[in-house]
Enzyme design. Structure first.
Site, PDB file in Angstrom:
ATOM      1  N   CYS A   9      38.787  50.957  39.782  1.00 53.58           N
ATOM      2  CA  CYS A   9      38.847  51.289  41.202  1.00 53.58           C
ATOM      3  C   CYS A   9      39.721  52.533  41.335  1.00 53.58           C
ATOM      4  O   CYS A   9      39.957  53.233  40.356  1.00 53.58           O
ATOM      5  CB  CYS A   9      39.349  50.118  42.050  1.00 53.58           C
ATOM      6  N   ASN A  12      43.967  51.044  40.834  1.00 47.69           N
ATOM      7  CA  ASN A  12      44.163  49.939  39.896  1.00 47.69           C
ATOM      8  C   ASN A  12      45.243  48.972  40.370  1.00 47.69           C
ATOM      9  O   ASN A  12      45.999  48.421  39.570  1.00 47.69           O
ATOM     10  CB  ASN A  12      44.472  50.466  38.487  1.00 47.69           C
ATOM     11  N   CYS A  14      44.348  46.897  43.486  1.00 47.40           N
ATOM     12  CA  CYS A  14      43.688  45.915  44.355  1.00 47.40           C
ATOM     13  C   CYS A  14      42.428  45.359  43.706  1.00 47.40           C
ATOM     14  O   CYS A  14      42.410  44.252  43.177  1.00 47.40           O
ATOM     15  CB  CYS A  14      43.357  46.516  45.726  1.00 47.40           C
ATOM     16  N   ARG A  15      41.359  46.131  43.730  1.00 46.87           N
ATOM     17  CA  ARG A  15      40.051  45.621  43.332  1.00 46.87           C
ATOM     18  C   ARG A  15      39.894  45.403  41.831  1.00 46.87           C
ATOM     19  O   ARG A  15      39.459  44.327  41.396  1.00 46.87           O
ATOM     20  CB  ARG A  15      38.946  46.549  43.840  1.00 46.87           C
ATOM     21  N   SER A  16      40.207  46.402  41.025  1.00 42.18           N
ATOM     22  CA  SER A  16      39.947  46.261  39.585  1.00 42.18           C
ATOM     23  C   SER A  16      40.842  45.223  38.909  1.00 42.18           C
ATOM     24  O   SER A  16      40.351  44.458  38.076  1.00 42.18           O
ATOM     25  CB  SER A  16      39.984  47.615  38.868  1.00 42.18           C
ATOM     26  N   ASP A 124      37.445  48.868  49.662  1.00 38.83           N
ATOM     27  CA  ASP A 124      38.864  48.975  49.347  1.00 38.83           C
ATOM     28  C   ASP A 124      39.658  48.294  50.464  1.00 38.83           C
ATOM     29  O   ASP A 124      39.622  48.735  51.614  1.00 38.83           O
ATOM     30  CB  ASP A 124      39.263  50.447  49.228  1.00 38.83           C
TER      31      ASP A 124
END
Length: 157
Positions: A9, A12, A14-16, A124
């Site tokens: 993401c 690095n 939140c999402r990944s 995001d």
């Protein structure tokens, strides 16, 4: 031989890392932890060495995933040789990865599109509220379930 997967993401945080934590947990539950090498990274370097966003940690913990020990890092050109699957969370990060990709390196893909979900981007949640983090978890849990099935099929399970 293990499958090597990198989630990517922007920062690095939140999402990944959430995707990494979910998949790690689901693979362990399926008895497939040793079959996959996992990591996550960001296209930007703003958060290098930092833990995931506290809201991501809290939301993940609410569903039983511990991502608190993960630390942010930036994607490198070497990652394209090291990993078999490089899975981007959205179109912007995919475009960045495509520009960074060296000749002969792994071809990055959109994670949700690869898994055939109805939407192709993980939004995001950084600038939003708790509902955004819950939406991210919903999407990533669905996509990770597909990856677990794929890994299980590779290993005859």
């Amino acid at each position: 031989m293990s499958l090597r997967i990198l989630f990517v993401c922007m920062g690095n945080i939140c999402r990944s890392p959430t995707a990494e934590g979910i998949l790690r947990d689901k693979l362990a539950a399926a008895g497939l932890a040793e079959a996959v090498e996992l990591d996550s990274a960001g296209t930007g370097d703003w958060h290098r060495g930092k833990a995931p966003d506290s809201r991501a940690i809290q939301a993940a913990a609410g569903r039983g995933y511990d991502i608190s020990g993960l630390r942010a890092r930036q994607v490198t050109a070497e990652d394209f040789q090291r990993f078999d699957l490089i899975l981007a969370m959205d179109h912007d990060n995919l475009a960045w990865l495509e520009q960074l990709r060296p000749e002969g390196g792994a071809v990055p893909e959109l994670f949700l599109a690869r898994q055939g979900l109805a939407v192709d981007e993980v939004p995001d949640p950084y600038y939003g509220g708790a509902a955004g983090f819950e939406r991210v978890l919903d999407l990533l849990e669905a996509a990770c379930a597909g990856l677990v099935a794929e890994v299980a099929a590779r290993h005859g399970r």
